[in-house]
Design a protein around this motif. Sequence first.
Motif, short mmCIF file in Angstrom:
data_model
loop_
_atom_site.label_atom_id
_atom_site.label_comp_id
_atom_site.label_asym_id
_atom_site.label_seq_id
_atom_site.Cartn_x
_atom_site.Cartn_y
_atom_site.Cartn_z
N GLU A 1 0.83 -1.21 0.00
CA GLU A 1 0.00 0.00 0.00
C GLU A 1 0.86 1.26 0.00
N ALA A 2 0.44 2.23 -0.79
CA ALA A 2 1.09 3.53 -0.80
C ALA A 2 0.02 4.56 -1.11
N HIS A 3 0.30 5.81 -0.79
CA HIS A 3 -0.68 6.86 -1.10
C HIS A 3 0.01 8.02 -1.80
N ASN A 4 -0.43 8.27 -3.03
CA ASN A 4 0.03 9.43 -3.79
C ASN A 4 1.55 9.48 -3.93
N SER A 5 2.16 8.30 -4.11
CA SER A 5 3.62 8.26 -4.23
C SER A 5 4.04 7.10 -5.12
N LEU B 1 5.24 3.15 -4.19
CA LEU B 1 4.75 1.98 -4.93
C LEU B 1 5.91 1.14 -5.44
N TYR B 2 6.91 1.80 -5.99
CA TYR B 2 8.05 1.06 -6.52
C TYR B 2 8.83 0.38 -5.40
N HIS B 3 8.88 1.01 -4.23
CA HIS B 3 9.53 0.37 -3.08
C HIS B 3 8.85 -0.95 -2.75
N HIS B 4 7.51 -0.95 -2.76
CA HIS B 4 6.78 -2.20 -2.52
C HIS B 4 7.02 -3.20 -3.64
N TYR B 5 7.07 -2.72 -4.87
CA TYR B 5 7.35 -3.60 -6.00
C TYR B 5 8.71 -4.28 -5.81
N ASN C 1 10.20 -4.88 -3.00
CA ASN C 1 10.05 -5.88 -1.93
C ASN C 1 9.41 -7.15 -2.47
N PHE C 2 8.42 -6.98 -3.36
CA PHE C 2 7.80 -8.16 -3.98
C PHE C 2 8.85 -9.01 -4.69
N MET C 3 9.76 -8.35 -5.39
CA MET C 3 10.79 -9.08 -6.12
C MET C 3 11.69 -9.86 -5.15
N GLN C 4 11.93 -9.30 -3.97
CA GLN C 4 12.74 -10.01 -2.99
C GLN C 4 12.04 -11.26 -2.48
N TYR C 5 10.70 -11.23 -2.49
CA TYR C 5 9.93 -12.41 -2.10
C TYR C 5 9.69 -13.35 -3.27
N ASN C 6 10.33 -13.03 -4.41
CA ASN C 6 10.23 -13.90 -5.58
C ASN C 6 8.80 -14.08 -6.06
N VAL C 7 7.99 -13.00 -6.01
CA VAL C 7 6.62 -13.12 -6.50
C VAL C 7 6.65 -13.46 -7.98
N ASP C 8 5.65 -14.20 -8.40
CA ASP C 8 5.60 -14.62 -9.81
C ASP C 8 5.11 -13.50 -10.71
N GLY C 9 4.29 -12.59 -10.20
CA GLY C 9 3.77 -11.49 -11.00
C GLY C 9 3.14 -10.45 -10.11
N VAL C 10 2.77 -9.31 -10.70
CA VAL C 10 2.24 -8.18 -9.94
C VAL C 10 1.02 -7.61 -10.65
N ILE C 11 0.01 -7.23 -9.86
CA ILE C 11 -1.13 -6.47 -10.36
C ILE C 11 -1.09 -5.10 -9.70
N CYS C 12 -1.07 -4.06 -10.52
CA CYS C 12 -0.96 -2.69 -10.00
C CYS C 12 -2.31 -2.00 -10.12
N MET C 13 -2.92 -1.67 -8.98
CA MET C 13 -4.22 -1.01 -8.94
C MET C 13 -4.10 0.48 -8.64
N ALA C 14 -2.88 0.98 -8.42
CA ALA C 14 -2.69 2.39 -8.05
C ALA C 14 -1.52 2.95 -8.85
N LEU D 1 10.39 4.51 -13.35
CA LEU D 1 10.57 3.38 -12.44
C LEU D 1 9.96 2.08 -12.94
N PHE D 2 8.87 2.17 -13.69
CA PHE D 2 8.15 0.95 -14.07
C PHE D 2 8.30 0.57 -15.55
N ARG D 3 9.19 1.25 -16.27
CA ARG D 3 9.26 0.99 -17.70
C ARG D 3 9.83 -0.38 -18.04
N ASN D 4 10.68 -0.94 -17.17
CA ASN D 4 11.30 -2.23 -17.47
C ASN D 4 10.82 -3.35 -16.55
N THR D 5 9.68 -3.14 -15.93
CA THR D 5 9.14 -4.18 -15.06
C THR D 5 8.45 -5.26 -15.89
#
Length: 340
Positions: free
Chosen positions: A105-109, A113-117, A119-132, A145-149
Amino acid sequence: MITRKKHVTLTDVAREVGVSRALVGKVLGSCSGNIRVSAETARIIREAAQRLHYQPNLSARALTGQKSGLIGVLIDAQPPAVTFRTLAFIDKYATENGYRLLIGEAHNSIDSLYHHYSNFMQYNVDGVICMAHDYPGQEEKLRELFRNTGNIVFIEKTILENVSCIEIDRVAAVEALAALLLETRKRVGIVLENPLYCSVRQRREGYYRALGRVGKEENGLTYYVPDAKISQEEMMVRVVEEFIVPEKLDAVIAPNDLAASHIMRNLLRRGIQIPKEIAVAGYDNEPFAKSLYPSLTTIDDRNEEVGRCAIQLLLELLSAKNPVPQAVRITPCVIRRESI
């Protein structure tokens, strides 16, 4: 003395069932190889793992290059209630496909959001859904920040190119609602929030498209809710006093269902009859909307379809050898009730 809970291992599950550790690892996705296992044995192993509260070692999975079974979801920390309905359906369809969710979760930042993304990579998530991601003034930061994700699906259209996304066609939905009102009403107004948000601009466009269809595009009646530190209830009192009554509206589209309910309450207190003298419509199709009197006409964003398609798009990205980004357009639907 507090006894620390023992971490259940594959060996514990194997001992419970009476099979080899390698066989348990094959069933629970912690080992590969050509070990054969019957459907019945696999069922017994899974039941034992659940009974013993076995949790896979995500770090070990990451080191061996295996899928984690996790999907990260990025959401705003102060979202409208309808966001949680979409999130619930994402969770439903993720679970049906053997995945669990991690929430960031993030607000207006965009930075947060990228910081959480990350962290997801550190947990080896298989994929991400971005709602914000619709944060006015931060478009370039999003692009940077998200151009090469990879393996990410955006809900709502984004400025990023070559990404998978769910496009919610609010232009068509509001156009349909405004056109419906214009069939029987002459002075149809719309109340909008911050015009810098893409979703707000889409609603405005839909409203003016409907006016244009009947040759009234120059007669648009819009009210932008100012950023003020007062409750939504107080703000809708202002809307009635400063917009609806002075402009002699005979129909109004509110920014959401709760705002519509406050407008209805204030109109009725003034003795203005709904829908005889004025029609009122909301947005979001909140559960309480049909319980109002008169029941509220609204727009449903089709949250279940959004959640289902988001998971489907992500799974397609995960399974493809050469994934091709896709866009799915979902048009919200008008729910007609007694208020118009």
